[in-house]
Design a protein around this motif. Structure first.
Motif, PDB file in Angstrom:
ATOM      1  N   SER A 121      -4.947   3.674  -1.310  1.00  0.00           N
ATOM      2  CA  SER A 121      -5.776   3.580  -2.510  1.00  0.00           C
ATOM      3  C   SER A 121      -5.086   2.754  -3.573  1.00  0.00           C
ATOM      4  O   SER A 121      -5.567   2.104  -4.314  1.00  0.00           O
ATOM      5  N   SER A 122      -3.733   2.554  -3.122  1.00  0.00           N
ATOM      6  CA  SER A 122      -2.823   1.632  -3.911  1.00  0.00           C
ATOM      7  C   SER A 122      -1.687   1.074  -3.273  1.00  0.00           C
ATOM      8  O   SER A 122      -1.134   1.777  -2.162  1.00  0.00           O
ATOM      9  N   ALA A 123      -0.803   0.204  -3.808  1.00  0.00           N
ATOM     10  CA  ALA A 123       0.397  -0.229  -3.088  1.00  0.00           C
ATOM     11  C   ALA A 123       1.341   0.881  -2.769  1.00  0.00           C
ATOM     12  O   ALA A 123       1.939   0.954  -2.131  1.00  0.00           O
ATOM     13  N   SER A 124       1.421   1.801  -3.838  1.00  0.00           N
ATOM     14  CA  SER A 124       2.515   3.027  -4.240  1.00  0.00           C
ATOM     15  C   SER A 124       1.896   3.764  -2.930  1.00  0.00           C
ATOM     16  O   SER A 124       3.067   4.172  -2.136  1.00  0.00           O
ATOM     17  N   GLU A 125       0.859   4.079  -2.591  1.00  0.00           N
ATOM     18  CA  GLU A 125       0.644   4.783  -1.399  1.00  0.00           C
ATOM     19  C   GLU A 125       0.780   4.254  -0.227  1.00  0.00           C
ATOM     20  O   GLU A 125       1.364   4.909   0.777  1.00  0.00           O
ATOM     21  N   SER A 126       0.784   2.768  -0.086  1.00  0.00           N
ATOM     22  CA  SER A 126       1.214   1.991   1.208  1.00  0.00           C
ATOM     23  C   SER A 126       2.541   2.384   1.382  1.00  0.00           C
ATOM     24  O   SER A 126       3.101   2.344   2.323  1.00  0.00           O
ATOM     25  N   ALA A 127       3.330   2.234   0.154  1.00  0.00           N
ATOM     26  CA  ALA A 127       4.736   2.280   0.412  1.00  0.00           C
ATOM     27  C   ALA A 127       5.251   3.675   0.840  1.00  0.00           C
ATOM     28  O   ALA A 127       6.172   3.954   1.712  1.00  0.00           O
ATOM     29  N   THR A 128       4.450   4.590   0.335  1.00  0.00           N
ATOM     30  CA  THR A 128       4.626   6.033   0.895  1.00  0.00           C
ATOM     31  C   THR A 128       4.369   6.052   2.413  1.00  0.00           C
ATOM     32  O   THR A 128       5.094   6.705   3.116  1.00  0.00           O
ATOM     33  N   GLY A 129       3.389   5.548   2.631  1.00  0.00           N
ATOM     34  CA  GLY A 129       2.820   5.501   4.233  1.00  0.00           C
ATOM     35  C   GLY A 129       3.880   4.846   5.113  1.00  0.00           C
ATOM     36  O   GLY A 129       4.136   5.234   6.182  1.00  0.00           O
ATOM     37  N   TYR A 130       4.407   3.455   4.419  1.00  0.00           N
ATOM     38  CA  TYR A 130       5.688   2.999   5.276  1.00  0.00           C
ATOM     39  C   TYR A 130       6.988   3.838   5.563  1.00  0.00           C
ATOM     40  O   TYR A 130       7.442   3.728   6.397  1.00  0.00           O
ATOM     41  N   LYS A 131       7.135   4.678   4.463  1.00  0.00           N
ATOM     42  CA  LYS A 131       8.169   5.356   4.510  1.00  0.00           C
ATOM     43  C   LYS A 131       8.008   6.613   5.519  1.00  0.00           C
ATOM     44  O   LYS A 131       8.944   7.013   6.239  1.00  0.00           O
ATOM     45  N   ALA A 132       6.801   7.079   5.516  1.00  0.00           N
ATOM     46  CA  ALA A 132       6.492   8.080   6.512  1.00  0.00           C
ATOM     47  C   ALA A 132       6.424   7.407   7.950  1.00  0.00           C
ATOM     48  O   ALA A 132       7.195   7.980   8.951  1.00  0.00           O
ATOM     49  N   PHE A 133       6.213   6.119   8.063  1.00  0.00           N
ATOM     50  CA  PHE A 133       6.437   5.372   9.370  1.00  0.00           C
ATOM     51  C   PHE A 133       7.808   5.357   9.649  1.00  0.00           C
ATOM     52  O   PHE A 133       8.255   5.691  10.833  1.00  0.00           O
ATOM     53  N   LEU A 134       8.619   4.927   8.729  1.00  0.00           N
ATOM     54  CA  LEU A 134      10.077   4.916   9.130  1.00  0.00           C
ATOM     55  C   LEU A 134      10.676   6.286   9.501  1.00  0.00           C
ATOM     56  O   LEU A 134      11.706   6.359  10.346  1.00  0.00           O
ATOM     57  N   GLU A 144      10.497  -8.050   4.015  1.00  0.00           N
ATOM     58  CA  GLU A 144       9.611  -7.443   4.934  1.00  0.00           C
ATOM     59  C   GLU A 144       8.910  -6.122   4.692  1.00  0.00           C
ATOM     60  O   GLU A 144       7.566  -5.971   4.824  1.00  0.00           O
ATOM     61  N   GLU A 145       9.577  -5.260   3.685  1.00  0.00           N
ATOM     62  CA  GLU A 145       9.088  -4.130   3.248  1.00  0.00           C
ATOM     63  C   GLU A 145       7.780  -4.554   2.272  1.00  0.00           C
ATOM     64  O   GLU A 145       6.853  -3.979   2.324  1.00  0.00           O
ATOM     65  N   LEU A 146       8.151  -5.673   1.412  1.00  0.00           N
ATOM     66  CA  LEU A 146       7.047  -6.115   0.392  1.00  0.00           C
ATOM     67  C   LEU A 146       5.816  -6.705   1.172  1.00  0.00           C
ATOM     68  O   LEU A 146       4.750  -6.102   1.108  1.00  0.00           O
ATOM     69  N   ALA A 147       6.105  -7.289   2.221  1.00  0.00           N
ATOM     70  CA  ALA A 147       5.242  -7.746   3.081  1.00  0.00           C
ATOM     71  C   ALA A 147       4.236  -6.778   3.590  1.00  0.00           C
ATOM     72  O   ALA A 147       3.034  -6.934   3.579  1.00  0.00           O
ATOM     73  N   ILE A 148       4.963  -5.668   4.284  1.00  0.00           N
ATOM     74  CA  ILE A 148       4.240  -4.636   5.019  1.00  0.00           C
ATOM     75  C   ILE A 148       3.477  -4.020   3.935  1.00  0.00           C
ATOM     76  O   ILE A 148       2.075  -3.559   4.229  1.00  0.00           O
ATOM     77  N   THR A 149       4.259  -3.698   2.700  1.00  0.00           N
ATOM     78  CA  THR A 149       3.180  -2.846   1.751  1.00  0.00           C
ATOM     79  C   THR A 149       1.995  -3.710   1.450  1.00  0.00           C
ATOM     80  O   THR A 149       0.952  -3.165   1.030  1.00  0.00           O
ATOM     81  N   GLY A 150       2.283  -4.864   1.024  1.00  0.00           N
ATOM     82  CA  GLY A 150       0.955  -5.663   0.583  1.00  0.00           C
ATOM     83  C   GLY A 150       0.094  -5.934   1.280  1.00  0.00           C
ATOM     84  O   GLY A 150      -1.121  -5.880   0.964  1.00  0.00           O
ATOM     85  N   VAL A 151       0.393  -6.268   2.595  1.00  0.00           N
ATOM     86  CA  VAL A 151      -0.578  -6.265   3.570  1.00  0.00           C
ATOM     87  C   VAL A 151      -1.545  -5.201   4.069  1.00  0.00           C
ATOM     88  O   VAL A 151      -2.733  -5.045   4.308  1.00  0.00           O
ATOM     89  N   SER A 152      -0.691  -4.185   4.005  1.00  0.00           N
ATOM     90  CA  SER A 152      -1.222  -2.843   4.520  1.00  0.00           C
ATOM     91  C   SER A 152      -2.056  -1.954   3.377  1.00  0.00           C
ATOM     92  O   SER A 152      -2.523  -1.073   3.687  1.00  0.00           O
ATOM     93  N   LYS A 153      -1.980  -2.519   2.309  1.00  0.00           N
ATOM     94  CA  LYS A 153      -2.321  -1.813   1.068  1.00  0.00           C
ATOM     95  C   LYS A 153      -3.923  -1.567   0.937  1.00  0.00           C
ATOM     96  O   LYS A 153      -4.567  -0.569   0.564  1.00  0.00           O
ATOM     97  N   SER A 154      -4.713  -2.381   1.744  1.00  0.00           N
ATOM     98  CA  SER A 154      -6.144  -2.122   1.789  1.00  0.00           C
ATOM     99  C   SER A 154      -6.559  -0.870   2.471  1.00  0.00           C
ATOM    100  O   SER A 154      -7.502  -0.424   2.461  1.00  0.00           O
ATOM    101  N   ALA A 155      -5.478  -0.314   3.345  1.00  0.00           N
ATOM    102  CA  ALA A 155      -5.974   0.936   3.959  1.00  0.00           C
ATOM    103  C   ALA A 155      -5.455   2.049   3.366  1.00  0.00           C
ATOM    104  O   ALA A 155      -6.009   3.342   3.453  1.00  0.00           O
TER     105      ALA A 155
END
Length: 166
Positions: free
Chosen positions: A30-43, A17-28
């Motif tokens: 600059s990178s998948a790494s930033e998307s993962a940071t965003g998900y961490k902020a969400f959690l 689920e984490e990988l899916a969230i990061t992959g699908v949201s990365k368009s918002a």
């Protein structure tokens, strides 16, 4: 990027689920790494955000609901998530702009999220079998070479032991 994976594991979120969230949201982002940071902020903001917004993000055991359910809860609570005031309220509740970006990136992509998670779970379950299949295919034809190396090693080992006796 690797340091961000499994940030939700203690909250009951699977790696798929984490990988899916990061992959699908990365368009918002600059990178998948930033998307993962965003998900961490969400959690990190879930506890206070569900209290401030009056939206349920966790189950009765305190574990995260699946992200698709969380998104449905957002849609039920807010009729217009494109409204700037609503987005500001979400950002304020979470305390992080990146948390809001994750929600906004995923809000209309529940189907993509479900498919991505399913694909990742399938790949994780069947990936090792495929790796074994590839390794065996690469190994085919080297049987005589392996036997030759084994005989050579045995001969060398015997010679060293015989030589040591003299």
């Amino acid at each position: 990027m690797i340091k961000h994976w499994c940030v939700g594991e203690s909250d009951g979120v699977s790696l798929a689920e984490e990988l899916a969230i990061t992959g699908v949201s990365k368009s918002a982002f600059s990178s998948a790494s930033e998307s993962a940071t965003g998900y961490k902020a969400f959690l990190n903001g879930v506890g206070k955000a569900q209290e401030k917004l009056g939206i349920q993000f966790t189950d009765s055991n305190g574990k995260m609901l699946p992200m698709v359910d969380v998104l449905d809860n957002f849609k039920s609570e807010f009729s217009d998530l494109q409204n700037v005031e609503v987005q500001d309220k979400i950002k304020e509740a979470f305390g992080f702009d990146d948390a809001k970006k994750i929600i906004m990136a995923l809000i209309d992509k529940s189907g993509d999220l479900v498919k991505a998670q399913s694909d990742i779970e399938y790949a994780m379950a069947n990936g090792m079998a495929k790796s074994d299949q590839i390794a065996k295919a690469m190994d085919r034809g080297y049987g005589f070479a392996k036997i030759g190396h084994s005989v050579e090693y045995l001969g060398l080992h015997l010679w060293q032991n015989i030589r040591a006796c003299y």
